[in-house]
Write a protein that holds these residues in place. Structure first.
Motif, mmCIF file in Angstrom:
data_model
loop_
_atom_site.group_PDB
_atom_site.id
_atom_site.type_symbol
_atom_site.label_atom_id
_atom_site.label_comp_id
_atom_site.label_asym_id
_atom_site.label_seq_id
_atom_site.Cartn_x
_atom_site.Cartn_y
_atom_site.Cartn_z
ATOM 1 N N UNK A 196 -5.855 -7.884 -1.611
ATOM 2 C CA UNK A 196 -6.594 -6.740 -0.881
ATOM 3 C C UNK A 196 -6.844 -5.375 -1.603
ATOM 4 N N UNK A 197 -5.283 -5.022 -1.331
ATOM 5 C CA UNK A 197 -4.908 -3.440 -1.286
ATOM 6 C C UNK A 197 -4.996 -2.962 -2.205
ATOM 7 N N UNK A 198 -4.407 -3.337 -3.451
ATOM 8 C CA UNK A 198 -4.122 -2.934 -4.932
ATOM 9 C C UNK A 198 -5.034 -1.351 -5.184
ATOM 10 N N UNK A 199 -4.285 -0.507 -5.574
ATOM 11 C CA UNK A 199 -4.427 0.763 -5.540
ATOM 12 C C UNK A 199 -4.318 1.729 -4.753
ATOM 13 N N UNK A 200 -5.066 1.304 -2.927
ATOM 14 C CA UNK A 200 -5.685 2.050 -2.182
ATOM 15 C C UNK A 200 -4.402 2.674 -0.935
ATOM 16 N N UNK A 201 -4.481 3.088 -0.419
ATOM 17 C CA UNK A 201 -3.308 3.995 0.348
ATOM 18 C C UNK A 201 -3.365 3.220 2.090
ATOM 19 N N UNK A 219 2.932 -2.798 -0.835
ATOM 20 C CA UNK A 219 3.810 -1.406 -0.787
ATOM 21 C C UNK A 219 4.057 -1.997 -2.579
ATOM 22 N N UNK A 220 3.876 -2.807 -2.792
ATOM 23 C CA UNK A 220 4.324 -3.709 -4.507
ATOM 24 C C UNK A 220 2.980 -3.529 -4.801
ATOM 25 N N UNK A 221 1.437 -3.552 -4.237
ATOM 26 C CA UNK A 221 0.033 -3.016 -5.349
ATOM 27 C C UNK A 221 -0.524 -2.046 -5.009
ATOM 28 N N UNK A 222 -0.263 -1.105 -3.749
ATOM 29 C CA UNK A 222 -0.693 -0.247 -3.437
ATOM 30 C C UNK A 222 -0.372 1.128 -3.786
ATOM 31 N N UNK A 223 -0.975 2.340 -3.650
ATOM 32 C CA UNK A 223 -0.503 3.333 -3.981
ATOM 33 C C UNK A 223 0.709 4.221 -2.901
ATOM 34 N N UNK A 224 0.093 3.802 -1.991
ATOM 35 C CA UNK A 224 1.128 4.313 -0.995
ATOM 36 C C UNK A 224 0.439 3.713 0.266
ATOM 37 N N UNK A 225 1.403 3.403 1.173
ATOM 38 C CA UNK A 225 1.529 2.593 2.689
ATOM 39 C C UNK A 225 2.889 3.711 3.467
ATOM 40 N N UNK A 226 1.831 3.239 4.618
ATOM 41 C CA UNK A 226 2.337 4.713 5.817
ATOM 42 C C UNK A 226 2.024 3.489 7.159
ATOM 43 N N UNK A 270 -6.662 7.707 3.449
ATOM 44 C CA UNK A 270 -6.429 5.957 3.901
ATOM 45 C C UNK A 270 -7.727 5.741 3.584
ATOM 46 N N UNK A 271 -7.395 4.459 2.901
ATOM 47 C CA UNK A 271 -8.521 3.249 2.636
ATOM 48 C C UNK A 271 -8.738 2.306 3.415
ATOM 49 N N UNK A 272 -6.970 2.185 4.257
ATOM 50 C CA UNK A 272 -7.453 0.152 4.993
ATOM 51 C C UNK A 272 -6.330 0.891 5.996
#
Ligand code: FAD
Length: 433
Positions: A196-201, A219-226, A270-272
C-alpha cells in the motif's frame, strides 16, 4: 489452598502458565477467545476497519499485530522454554537463527500438545468479566465467559491468571495540527505488507523494533521513508546503507500547508504516516477497585505480577516488555504456580505495597516516565534473577545476557542483514540450528 485456576488467554504466556499450574497439581482451564492457541504468533492477515485501530471493541477487531514478513527479533536460543527449547529443533521447516512467525507458532503448538496444556484450552471462549465472588472475599473468583454459541456462562475458580497480551490496542502519537493532514494514517498494528505504500513518501513515527523493521521493508517500494524518533539525536540524516531512508527528530506538527514538520525544523511532504508508537495495556474484563491502568502503568502490582490487594489469587503474567519475554513469562508462571500451591509465600499486603512504592520512587529518581513501568530494559539481569530466586531456578547465564544485548544492538543498527549475518559470525555465541 487454591485448587481450580482460570487462565485468560492461550498465547505464549497463558500456555506456559498453564503448564506450570498443571505441574503444581492444580486444575486448570485456559480461556481463549480466538479459534486457536498461539496468540500474537498466529499471524492474522486481516486488519481493522479503522487503520489506526482505535476501538478494540469494534466488531471484528483484530488481536494480532504481526506483519507477513516478520522474523523474530531475538535468536531462537532466547525464545524457548526450559525443557522445551526452540533452539536445536525445527518445527515448521524454518531453521534460521531468527525464524519467521510460522516457526514460532508451530513451536507453541507443539509445546501445548506435549505439555498436555492443549487439552485444557477452551477455544472461542471469551472472558467478559472477572470479579471476586463476594465483596470482601478474594479467595474465589467468578469468570463470566461467552462461548462459540454466544451463550454467556459464569464459573467460579479459586484463582485467575491474566495472560491476555498487550500488543493489540494501538497507542497513537498525538500530533499537533493533525486536522491539516489529508494523507493516509496507519498504526503498525494494522501493517501487514509494504505494497500500500508503493511510490509514496512515508513518515514512520517511532524507531523501536517494529518501526525499524517496517521502515526498511517499506523503503523497498516507497519513494522516500522518513523516520521520526525521539531517540535519534546522534543519528540524524540519511541511513547508511539505504538510498531513500532518513532519520529525523520527533514530529513537531502538521503545518497549515499539510507538510510534516520535525522538531529540528526540517519539513517533508508525505503521503502517509505510519505510527510505530506502541500499545496500551487493556483489560476490558477487569473492573476492580484499586487496580488501574494509568499511562500504561498497570498497578499497583508487586513485581509486575501480583496486585497486593487481590494477591495471590489474582495475578498477571506477561506484562514486562523489552526483556527475554519467553524466559520472563516462564519464570513469572513458575512463581505464580509456586505461590498458589504453597511452595512459595508472598510478603503481606502492606509490604508488597511498600515494594511497589519503592519501584515507583526509583523510576522517578532515574527520570523514567510512568509509561515505562513495565519496560525492564536495561535491568533485565536483575529482574530475571529476582524471579529465578523466588522459585529456585538457575540465574541468567552470561551467554544469554550477551546474546540479548547483542540482539538489541542489532535491532537498532537499521541494518536489514543482521539476522542472516548472526549465524555466520563466529563470536555470536549462537550455534547454527
Ligand atoms: P498474546 O500472544 O497476545 O496472547 C494473548 C492471548 O489472549 C491471545 O490469544 C488472545 O486471543 C487471548 N485473549 C485476549 N483477551 C481475551 C479474553 N477476554 N478472553 C479470552 N482470551 C483472550 N517476542 C519475542 O520474544 N520475540 C520476538 O521476536 C517478538 N516479536 C514481536 C513482534 C511483534 C510485531 C509483536 C506485536 C510482538 C512481538 N513479540 C516478540 C512479543 C510477543 O507478543 C510475545 O513474545 C508473546 O507472544 C506474548 O504472549 P502473550 O501470551 O503475553 O500475549
Amino acid at each position: 489452598m487454591p485448587r481450580t485456576v482460570a487462565v485468560v488467554g492461550a498465547g505464549a504466556a497463558g500456555l506456559v502458565a498453564a503448564r506450570e499450574l498443571l505441574r503444581a497439581g492444580l486444575d486448570v482451564a485456559v480461556f481463549e477467545k480466538s479459534g486457536r492457541a498461539g496468540g500474537t504468533w498466529a499471524y492474522d492477515p486481516r486488519a481493522d476497519a479503522d487503520p489506526l485501530g482505535r476501538d478494540p471493541a469494534a466488531p471484528g477487531a483484530v488481536h494480532g499485530s504481526l506483519y507477513a514478513s516478520l522474523r523474530t527479533n531475538l535468536p531462537r536460543e532466547l525464545m524457548g522454554f526450559s525443557d522445551f527449547p526452540l533452539a536445536g529443533r525445527v518445527f515448521a521447516g524454518d531453521a534460521r537463527a531468527f525464524p519467521g512467525h510460522r516457526e514460532v507458532l508451530a513451536f507453541l503448538d507443539a509445546f501445548a500438545e506435549e505439555s498436555g496444556v492443549a487439552a485444557r484450552v477452551r477455544l472461542r471462549a471469551e472472558v467478559l468479566r472477572v470479579r471476586p465472588l463476594g465483596q470482601e472475599q478474594r479467595e474465589r473468583w467468578v469468570v463470566a465467559w461467552r462461548g462459540e454459541d454466544g451463550e454467556v456462562a459464569e464459573e467460579v475458580f479459586d484463582a485467575v491468571v491474566v495472560c491476555n497480551g498487550h500488543w493489540t490496542v494501538p497507542q497513537v502519537a498525538e500530533i499537533r495540527g493533525i486536522d491539516n493532514w489529508r494523507g493516509k494514517q496507519m498504526h503498525s498494528h494494522n501493517y501487514r505488507v509494504p505494497e500500500p505504500f508503493r511510490d509514496q513518501n512515508v513518515v514512520v513515527v517511532g524507531m523501536g523494533v517494529s518501526g525499524a523493521d517496517i521502515a526498511l521493508e517499506v523503503s523497498h517500494v516507497a519513494k522516500e521513508v522518513h523516520i521520526a524518533s525521539r531517540y535519534s539525536e546522534d543519528r540524524l540524516g540519511k541511513v547508511g546503507l539505504c538510498k531513500n531512508v532518513w532519520i529525523h527528530t520527533e514530529v513537531d506538527c502538521i503545518q497549515d500547508d499539510g507538510k510534516i514538520r520535525f522538531t529540528d525544523g526540517s519539513t517533508v511532504v508525505a503521503d502517509s504516516i505510519l505510527y510505530c508508537t506502541g500499545y496500551h495495556y487493556h483489560f476490558p474484563f477487569l473492573d476492580l477497585d484499586g487496580l488501574t491502568v494509568d499511562d500504561n502503568r498497570v498497578g499497583p502490582l508487586y513485581n509486575h505480577v501480583f496486585p497486593p490487594k487481590y494477591a495471590p489469587n489474582l495475578s498477571f503474567v506477561g506484562l514486562p516488555m523489552k526483556t527475554i519475554i519467553f524466559q520472563s513469562v516462564e519464570l513469572e508462571s513458575k512463581w505464580v504456580a509456586a505461590v498458589l500451591s504453597g511452595r512459595a509465600t508472598l510478603p503481606g499486603e502492606e509490604d508488597m505495597m511498600a515494594a511497589v512504592r519503592e519501584h515507583y520512587r526509583q523510576m522517578e529518581e532515574a527520570g523514567r516516565p510512568k509509561r515505562h513501568t513495565h519496560v525492564i530494559m536495561p535491568n533485565w539481569e536483575e529482574h530475571l534473577n529476582w524471579l529465578a530466586d523466588q522459585v529456585g531456578e538457575p540465574r541468567l547465564e552470561a551467554a544469554r545476557l550477551e546474546m540479548l544485548e547483542k540482539a538489541v544492538r542489532c535491532t537498532w543498527s537499521l541494518d536489514e542483514a543482521y539476522r542472516d549475518r548472526w549465524e555466520q559470525e563466529d563470536d555470536s555465541g549462537t550455534t547454527t540450528p
